[in-house]
Design a protein around this motif. Sequence first.
Motif, PDB file in Angstrom:
ATOM      1  N   ARG B  92      44.743   7.069  -5.302  1.00  6.66           N
ATOM      2  CA  ARG B  92      45.407   6.067  -6.134  1.00  6.66           C
ATOM      3  C   ARG B  92      44.399   4.979  -6.457  1.00  6.66           C
ATOM      4  NH1 ARG B  92      47.570   1.342  -5.086  1.00  6.66           N
ATOM      5  NH2 ARG B  92      47.405   1.657  -2.841  1.00  6.66           N
ATOM      6  N   GLY B  93      44.358   4.592  -7.744  1.00  6.96           N
ATOM      7  CA  GLY B  93      43.409   3.577  -8.182  1.00  6.96           C
ATOM      8  C   GLY B  93      42.189   4.245  -8.787  1.00  6.96           C
ATOM      9  N   GLY B  94      41.276   3.474  -9.273  1.00 11.63           N
ATOM     10  CA  GLY B  94      40.110   4.016  -9.948  1.00 11.63           C
ATOM     11  C   GLY B  94      40.330   4.010 -11.444  1.00 11.63           C
ATOM     12  N   GLY B  95      39.223   4.078 -12.173  1.00 14.34           N
ATOM     13  CA  GLY B  95      39.338   4.052 -13.625  1.00 14.34           C
ATOM     14  C   GLY B  95      39.880   2.733 -14.114  1.00 14.34           C
ATOM     15  N   GLY B  96      39.702   1.685 -13.327  1.00 10.40           N
ATOM     16  CA  GLY B  96      40.111   0.351 -13.749  1.00 10.40           C
ATOM     17  C   GLY B  96      41.576   0.055 -13.556  1.00 10.40           C
ATOM     18  N   SER B  97      42.325   0.995 -12.988  1.00 16.99           N
ATOM     19  CA  SER B  97      43.752   0.748 -12.811  1.00 16.99           C
ATOM     20  C   SER B  97      44.162   1.075 -11.395  1.00 16.99           C
ATOM     21  CB  SER B  97      44.564   1.595 -13.779  1.00 16.99           C
ATOM     22  OG  SER B  97      45.945   1.507 -13.467  1.00 16.99           O
ATOM     23  N   ASN B  98      44.864   0.148 -10.746  1.00 20.15           N
ATOM     24  CA  ASN B  98      45.346   0.373  -9.394  1.00 20.15           C
ATOM     25  C   ASN B  98      46.517   1.338  -9.378  1.00 20.15           C
ATOM     26  OD1 ASN B  98      45.043  -0.259  -6.633  1.00 20.15           O
ATOM     27  ND2 ASN B  98      46.859  -1.541  -6.717  1.00 20.15           N
ATOM     28  N   TYR B  99      47.074   1.617 -10.546  1.00 20.39           N
ATOM     29  CA  TYR B  99      48.266   2.461 -10.608  1.00 20.39           C
ATOM     30  C   TYR B  99      47.932   3.930 -10.816  1.00 20.39           C
ATOM     31  CZ  TYR B  99      50.603  -2.011 -11.312  1.00 20.39           C
ATOM     32  OH  TYR B  99      51.055  -3.291 -11.177  1.00 20.39           O
ATOM     33  N   LYS B 100      46.733   4.217 -11.234  1.00 19.10           N
ATOM     34  CA  LYS B 100      46.392   5.585 -11.614  1.00 19.10           C
ATOM     35  C   LYS B 100      46.216   6.469 -10.394  1.00 19.10           C
ATOM     36  CE  LYS B 100      42.982   8.161 -14.300  1.00 19.10           C
ATOM     37  NZ  LYS B 100      41.782   8.045 -15.159  1.00 19.10           N
ATOM     38  N   LEU B 101      46.866   7.611 -10.383  1.00 19.27           N
ATOM     39  CA  LEU B 101      46.749   8.587  -9.303  1.00 19.27           C
ATOM     40  C   LEU B 101      46.048   9.808  -9.863  1.00 19.27           C
ATOM     41  CD1 LEU B 101      47.410   9.518  -6.440  1.00 19.27           C
ATOM     42  CD2 LEU B 101      49.713  10.075  -7.214  1.00 19.27           C
ATOM     43  N   THR B 102      44.856  10.086  -9.330  1.00 20.08           N
ATOM     44  CA  THR B 102      44.065  11.223  -9.800  1.00 20.08           C
ATOM     45  C   THR B 102      44.181  12.345  -8.780  1.00 20.08           C
ATOM     46  OG1 THR B 102      42.513   9.735 -10.888  1.00 20.08           O
ATOM     47  CG2 THR B 102      41.801  12.001 -10.541  1.00 20.08           C
ATOM     48  N   PHE B 103      44.748  13.456  -9.187  1.00 21.99           N
ATOM     49  CA  PHE B 103      44.996  14.558  -8.285  1.00 21.99           C
ATOM     50  C   PHE B 103      43.849  15.559  -8.268  1.00 21.99           C
ATOM     51  CE2 PHE B 103      49.261  14.022  -6.809  1.00 21.99           C
ATOM     52  CZ  PHE B 103      49.951  13.358  -7.806  1.00 21.99           C
ATOM     53  N   GLY B 104      43.697  16.221  -7.105  1.00 25.06           N
ATOM     54  CA  GLY B 104      42.899  17.424  -7.045  1.00 25.06           C
ATOM     55  C   GLY B 104      43.693  18.555  -7.672  1.00 25.06           C
ATOM     56  N   LYS B 105      43.077  19.739  -7.740  1.00 26.67           N
ATOM     57  CA  LYS B 105      43.743  20.851  -8.424  1.00 26.67           C
ATOM     58  C   LYS B 105      44.755  21.570  -7.544  1.00 26.67           C
ATOM     59  CE  LYS B 105      40.406  21.552 -12.044  1.00 26.67           C
ATOM     60  NZ  LYS B 105      39.663  22.486 -12.893  1.00 26.67           N
ATOM     61  N   GLY B 106      44.828  21.187  -6.286  1.00 19.88           N
ATOM     62  CA  GLY B 106      45.869  21.723  -5.423  1.00 19.88           C
ATOM     63  C   GLY B 106      45.470  22.999  -4.702  1.00 19.88           C
ATOM     64  N   THR B 107      46.130  23.246  -3.582  1.00 16.37           N
ATOM     65  CA  THR B 107      45.993  24.493  -2.831  1.00 16.37           C
ATOM     66  C   THR B 107      47.354  25.133  -2.743  1.00 16.37           C
ATOM     67  OG1 THR B 107      44.134  23.711  -1.478  1.00 16.37           O
ATOM     68  CG2 THR B 107      45.440  25.551  -0.616  1.00 16.37           C
ATOM     69  N   LEU B 108      47.460  26.351  -3.262  1.00 16.42           N
ATOM     70  CA  LEU B 108      48.724  27.080  -3.199  1.00 16.42           C
ATOM     71  C   LEU B 108      48.775  27.858  -1.891  1.00 16.42           C
ATOM     72  CD1 LEU B 108      51.367  28.199  -4.324  1.00 16.42           C
ATOM     73  CD2 LEU B 108      50.041  29.926  -5.552  1.00 16.42           C
ATOM     74  N   LEU B 109      49.759  27.542  -1.070  1.00 19.58           N
ATOM     75  CA  LEU B 109      49.949  28.231   0.206  1.00 19.58           C
ATOM     76  C   LEU B 109      51.117  29.198   0.097  1.00 19.58           C
ATOM     77  CD1 LEU B 109      49.542  28.621   3.288  1.00 19.58           C
ATOM     78  CD2 LEU B 109      51.129  26.703   3.629  1.00 19.58           C
ATOM     79  N   THR B 110      50.852  30.459   0.437  1.00 19.13           N
ATOM     80  CA  THR B 110      51.938  31.424   0.551  1.00 19.13           C
ATOM     81  C   THR B 110      51.976  31.910   1.992  1.00 19.13           C
ATOM     82  OG1 THR B 110      50.453  33.180  -0.230  1.00 19.13           O
ATOM     83  CG2 THR B 110      51.872  32.144  -1.850  1.00 19.13           C
ATOM     84  N   VAL B 111      53.172  32.157   2.485  1.00 18.59           N
ATOM     85  CA  VAL B 111      53.358  32.536   3.882  1.00 18.59           C
ATOM     86  C   VAL B 111      54.123  33.849   3.938  1.00 18.59           C
ATOM     87  CG1 VAL B 111      54.332  31.873   6.103  1.00 18.59           C
ATOM     88  CG2 VAL B 111      53.392  30.117   4.571  1.00 18.59           C
ATOM     89  N   ASN B 112      53.536  34.824   4.600  1.00 18.26           N
ATOM     90  CA  ASN B 112      54.168  36.131   4.756  1.00 18.26           C
ATOM     91  C   ASN B 112      55.041  36.119   6.009  1.00 18.26           C
ATOM     92  OD1 ASN B 112      54.548  38.648   3.687  1.00 18.26           O
ATOM     93  ND2 ASN B 112      53.017  39.598   5.010  1.00 18.26           N
ATOM     94  N   PRO B 113      56.349  36.350   5.866  1.00 18.11           N
ATOM     95  CA  PRO B 113      57.238  36.268   7.052  1.00 18.11           C
ATOM     96  C   PRO B 113      57.022  37.432   8.022  1.00 18.11           C
ATOM     97  CG  PRO B 113      58.460  37.016   5.136  1.00 18.11           C
ATOM     98  CD  PRO B 113      57.094  36.658   4.624  1.00 18.11           C
TER      99      PRO B 113
END
Lengths: 110, 113
Positions: B92-113
Amino acid sequence: DTAVSQTPKYLVTQMGNDKSIKCEQNLGHDTMYWYKQDSKKFLKIMFSYNNKELIINETVPNRFSPKSPDKAHLNLHINSLELGDSAVYFCASSRSDEQFFGPGTRLTVL
Amino acid sequence: GQQVMQIPQYQHVQEGEDFTTYCNSSTTLSNIQWYKQRPGGHPVFLIQLVKSGEVKKQKRLTFQFGEAKKNSSLHITATQTTDVGTYFCGQRGGGGSNYKLTFGKGTLLTVNP
């Protein structure tokens, strides 16, 4: 009671049309956001409003125009829809650190 | 703007195995947030870390912020099928704004029962 709500949930439309997505939050937050999530799940901020004032405007085509009539509402209007606009659009709101996301609007442009 | 890189992109585990996702930045992060998005759902806030070396636990989830504040990890012990989803880190923050949230591309977790 839904904290952040969006309408519609699904939107299917033809290329070239104009459409709007509405967002409302009942959390009393001052700041609201629009995010776009593409088919690869990449979540990118588009706009943010604080107390009805635009504070974040990322590199978004000017076909996209947000409007905040009051602190509880942030709408997104899209002109001349293109195939590449197909995505899930999330509205969010925050008071400080944590952001609360709406359920999303899946937009499909044919 | 400041970017956070997240690895792995995908992780498939057997139920009961542990899982870890990593978030890395080339520059110092002022904070790191973690969100979980279930399939078909919306991102839900899990936690925010702000202090160097910080470690926080939520039941089977352990969050760490590196000493240099350039990396973070989320570790899940003994995964369950309810853990399935995409885990995002973001600053959160960066790019001149405290409100901006910059996300990573994520990790998809799958679970085999």
